[in-house]
Design a protein around this motif. Structure first.
Motif, mmCIF file in Angstrom:
data_model
loop_
_atom_site.group_PDB
_atom_site.id
_atom_site.type_symbol
_atom_site.label_atom_id
_atom_site.label_comp_id
_atom_site.label_asym_id
_atom_site.label_seq_id
_atom_site.Cartn_x
_atom_site.Cartn_y
_atom_site.Cartn_z
ATOM 1 N N LYS A 4 5.600 5.972 5.931
ATOM 2 C CA LYS A 4 4.654 7.073 5.452
ATOM 3 C C LYS A 4 5.845 7.241 4.316
ATOM 4 C CE LYS A 4 3.857 10.076 7.694
ATOM 5 N NZ LYS A 4 2.996 11.423 8.834
ATOM 6 N N THR A 10 5.488 14.287 -0.281
ATOM 7 C CA THR A 10 3.930 14.447 0.295
ATOM 8 C C THR A 10 4.307 16.103 -0.074
ATOM 9 O OG1 THR A 10 4.974 15.048 2.968
ATOM 10 C CG2 THR A 10 3.344 13.476 2.584
ATOM 11 N N TYR A 13 3.196 16.139 -3.778
ATOM 12 C CA TYR A 13 2.069 16.155 -4.119
ATOM 13 C C TYR A 13 0.975 16.936 -4.186
ATOM 14 C CZ TYR A 13 2.276 10.925 -5.655
ATOM 15 O OH TYR A 13 3.109 10.533 -6.242
ATOM 16 N N ASN A 84 -4.330 10.247 -11.736
ATOM 17 C CA ASN A 84 -3.358 9.943 -10.885
ATOM 18 C C ASN A 84 -4.053 10.908 -9.547
ATOM 19 O OD1 ASN A 84 -1.289 7.637 -10.814
ATOM 20 N ND2 ASN A 84 -1.485 9.327 -12.607
ATOM 21 N N GLN A 86 -6.663 10.075 -7.433
ATOM 22 C CA GLN A 86 -7.114 9.472 -6.170
ATOM 23 C C GLN A 86 -5.692 8.916 -4.923
ATOM 24 O OE1 GLN A 86 -10.471 8.960 -4.544
ATOM 25 N NE2 GLN A 86 -8.516 8.617 -2.783
ATOM 26 N N LYS A 87 -4.303 8.677 -5.972
ATOM 27 C CA LYS A 87 -3.205 7.990 -5.271
ATOM 28 C C LYS A 87 -2.370 9.671 -5.071
ATOM 29 C CE LYS A 87 1.574 7.018 -6.575
ATOM 30 N NZ LYS A 87 2.312 6.598 -7.364
ATOM 31 N N LYS A 89 -4.687 11.975 -3.280
ATOM 32 C CA LYS A 89 -5.115 12.209 -1.632
ATOM 33 C C LYS A 89 -5.156 11.479 -0.868
ATOM 34 C CE LYS A 89 -9.524 13.939 -4.392
ATOM 35 N NZ LYS A 89 -10.601 14.440 -5.109
ATOM 36 N N ASP A 90 -4.488 10.036 -1.455
ATOM 37 C CA ASP A 90 -3.912 9.051 -0.435
ATOM 38 C C ASP A 90 -3.331 9.595 0.370
ATOM 39 O OD1 ASP A 90 -6.986 7.380 -1.209
ATOM 40 O OD2 ASP A 90 -6.044 6.224 -2.394
ATOM 41 N N VAL A 91 -2.017 9.435 -0.374
ATOM 42 C CA VAL A 91 -0.761 9.853 -0.316
ATOM 43 C C VAL A 91 -0.624 11.198 0.946
ATOM 44 C CG1 VAL A 91 1.985 11.272 -0.195
ATOM 45 C CG2 VAL A 91 0.545 9.425 -1.673
ATOM 46 N N GLU A 93 -3.672 12.066 2.832
ATOM 47 C CA GLU A 93 -4.484 11.239 3.624
ATOM 48 C C GLU A 93 -5.803 12.749 3.185
ATOM 49 O OE1 GLU A 93 -2.087 11.540 7.423
ATOM 50 O OE2 GLU A 93 -0.982 8.911 6.718
#
Length: 94
Positions: A4, A10, A13, A84, A86-87, A89-91, A93
């Motif tokens: 995680k 988080t 980001y 970046n 999408q990266k 957003k992925d982090v 979630e």
């Protein structure tokens, strides 16, 4: 055990994402909340915390029709955020 991301990452980001959204026209609390799904209080705290990254965010309007704009990105490269997204957003979630 999962890898995680840290709370620091988080949080960072989340701030970058909110600044990016504001800068690209998703700049009212209802629009940001709808896009991210974050709680209202988290959004308020995130917008206030942008200054810690030297991202200057101004607001206009009243309580109901408030909108935000980014007037300076400080040392943040907004091109990196776009490339970046999408990266990020992925982090987060999303």
């Amino acid at each position: 055990m999962t890898n995680k991301p840290s709370k620091t990452k988080t949080s960072y980001y989340r701030r970058l994402l909110v600044a990016h959204l504001i800068d690209t026209g998703i700049n009212t609390p209802p629009l940001i909340l709808e896009t991210t799904g974050m709680p209202r209080r988290t959004l308020q705290d995130t917008i206030k915390a942008l200054a810690e990254l030297d991202i200057e965010c101004t607001d206009a309007g009243g309580t109901i029709n408030r909108s935000y704009s980014i007037t300076s990105w400080g040392a943040i490269n907004k091109g990196w955020i776009k490339n970046n997204l999408q990266k990020i957003k992925d982090v987060l979630e999303l």
